[in-house]
Design an enzyme around this catalytic site. Structure first.
Site, PDB file in Angstrom:
ATOM      1  N   THR A  62       0.847  -1.172   0.000  1.00 40.42           N
ATOM      2  CA  THR A  62       0.000   0.000   0.000  1.00 40.42           C
ATOM      3  C   THR A  62       0.895   1.239   0.000  1.00 40.42           C
ATOM      4  O   THR A  62       2.118   1.139  -0.191  1.00 40.42           O
ATOM      5  CB  THR A  62      -0.977  -0.043   1.200  1.00 40.42           C
ATOM      6  N   LYS A  66       3.806   1.331  -3.883  1.00 44.06           N
ATOM      7  CA  LYS A  66       3.363   0.704  -5.128  1.00 44.06           C
ATOM      8  C   LYS A  66       4.316   0.976  -6.289  1.00 44.06           C
ATOM      9  O   LYS A  66       4.530   0.109  -7.137  1.00 44.06           O
ATOM     10  CB  LYS A  66       1.950   1.162  -5.471  1.00 44.06           C
TER      11      LYS A  66
END
Length: 274
Positions: A62, A66
Site C-alpha cells: 500500500t 506501489k
C-alpha cells in the site's frame, strides 16, 4: 508449498484491514499460512524486500510502496504494466508484480450493477488514479475527466489515456463537469473538498476508495444513494490478491470462492484493524 508467510507493507500501516481479510480467506481455504503487517517506508523498501527468506510467499503493498514494488518486479501483469503500480508481489524464482486495484474497482462497481459507462470522472492524480483510469476505460468509458489539486501531476494520466485510446481531460477542482456516469475519488482518507457539493451534482455513482473515516466528506455531500464505499474496492482487490497467492493468477477463481468472499466480507465488519 513451503513458502507460507505473507504480509501487507506500507507507511502508515496500523489501520490496514488486509490482515483480517487475508486471514479470513486463509481459514476458509484451510491453508497453513500466516498473514501479518509491517511498517515499511519508501526508503526502506529495497532492504526489507531483499531481507526476506524462502519462507515468504508474497506481499500486499500500500502507500507509499506501489511504485517501488513496480520497479522491483521482474515480471508484470498487464494492469501493473499499464499503471506503473504494483500492489501485489508474488515471490519465487522470479519476482512477479500485479495490480489488483484495477479489478477491485471494476468488481466493486459490478457488485452495485454498474458494469458499463461512457463518461467518467476521477478525482486525484496518484497511483490509485491510474488504476481507476484503466478500470473505467475497461468498463467502456470513452471520455474521462480528471480533477486534481495540482493538474500538472495528472499529465501522466493523459498519456495513459492515449495508450488506452480514450479521451482524458485534465483540470483542477474548480473545473466542474456534470452529467458523468460515475465518479471515482482516489483522494486520501479525511480529505475535505470545498467543491464536494458541486461534484455531487450530476456526479453519477460515486466510488470513494477511502474507507476511514467513513462516510467521507465527499460521500456525505452526494445527492443520491449511489455511493460505494472504499471497503468494496478493498474487498474485491483482496480477493484477487488471494488468487495470486494461491494460483499465481488474479483471474483464476479460488476453490469455494463464494465462501471466501463471505468470510472476507464478514471480516470487514470487525471494528479492529487486525
Amino acid at each position: 508449498m513451503s513458502a507460507r508467510r505473507l504480509a501487507v507493507w506500507g507507511d502508515p500501516i496500523a489501520h490496514s484491514k488486509s490482515p483480517a481479510l487475508h486471514s479470513a480467506a486463509i481459514r476458509v481455504l484451510g491453508l497453513d499460512w500466516e498473514y501479518g503487517r509491517r511498517q515499511v517506508n519508501a526508503d526502506g523498501f529495497s532492504a526489507a524486500l531483499h531481507g526476506l527468506d524462502d519462507s515468504w510467499r508474497g506481499l500486499s503493498l500500500t502507500m507509499p510502496l506501489k511504485e517501488q514494488a513496480f520497479r522491483a518486479a521482474e515480471i508484470l501483469d498487464p494492469h501493473a504494466d499499464l499503471t506503473g503500480a504494483v500492489n501485489t508481489l508474488l515471490l519465487g524464482t522470479s519476482l512477479a508484480g500485479f495490480n489488483t486495484d484495477v479489478g477491485g474497482i471494476i468488481d466493486a462497481f459490478a457488485e452495485h450493477d454498474v458494469r458499463s459507462v461512457s463518461h467518467a470522472r476521477i478525482l486525484g492524480a496518484g497511483a490509485t488514479a491510474s488504476s481507476a483510469l484503466v478500470a473505467v476505460a475497461e468498463m467502456g468509458a470513452q471520455r474521462i475527466d480528471v480533477r486534481a489539486r495540482r493538474p500538472e501531476r495528472a499529465q501522466t494520466l493523459r498519456a495513459l489515456g492515449e495508450r488506452l485510446g480514450v479521451e482524458v481531460n485534465v483540470g483542477d477542482f474548480a473545473a466542474q463537469v456534470d452529467g458523468v456516469d460515475i465518479t471515482v475519488a482516489t483522494l486520501p482518507g479525511g480529505a475535505v473538498l470545498d467543491t464536494a457539493a458541486a461534484f455531487a451534482t450530476g456526479g453519477g455513482t460515486l466510488l470513494d476508495v477511502a474507507y476511514a473515516p467513513w462516510p467521507s466528506a465527499l460521500a456525505s455531500a452526494w445527492t443520491s444513494d449511489d455511493v460505494i464505499p472504499g471497503l468494496a474496492m478493498l474487498l474485491h482487490q483482496a480477493v484477487r490478491q488471494v488468487r495470486v497467492f494461491v494460483h499465481g493468477d488474479p483471474l483464476h477463481e479460488l476453490d469455494d470462492e463464494a465462501g471466501v468472499l463471505t468470510a472476507m466480507r464478514t471480516a470487514l465488519t470487525d471494528p479492529s484493524p487486525s
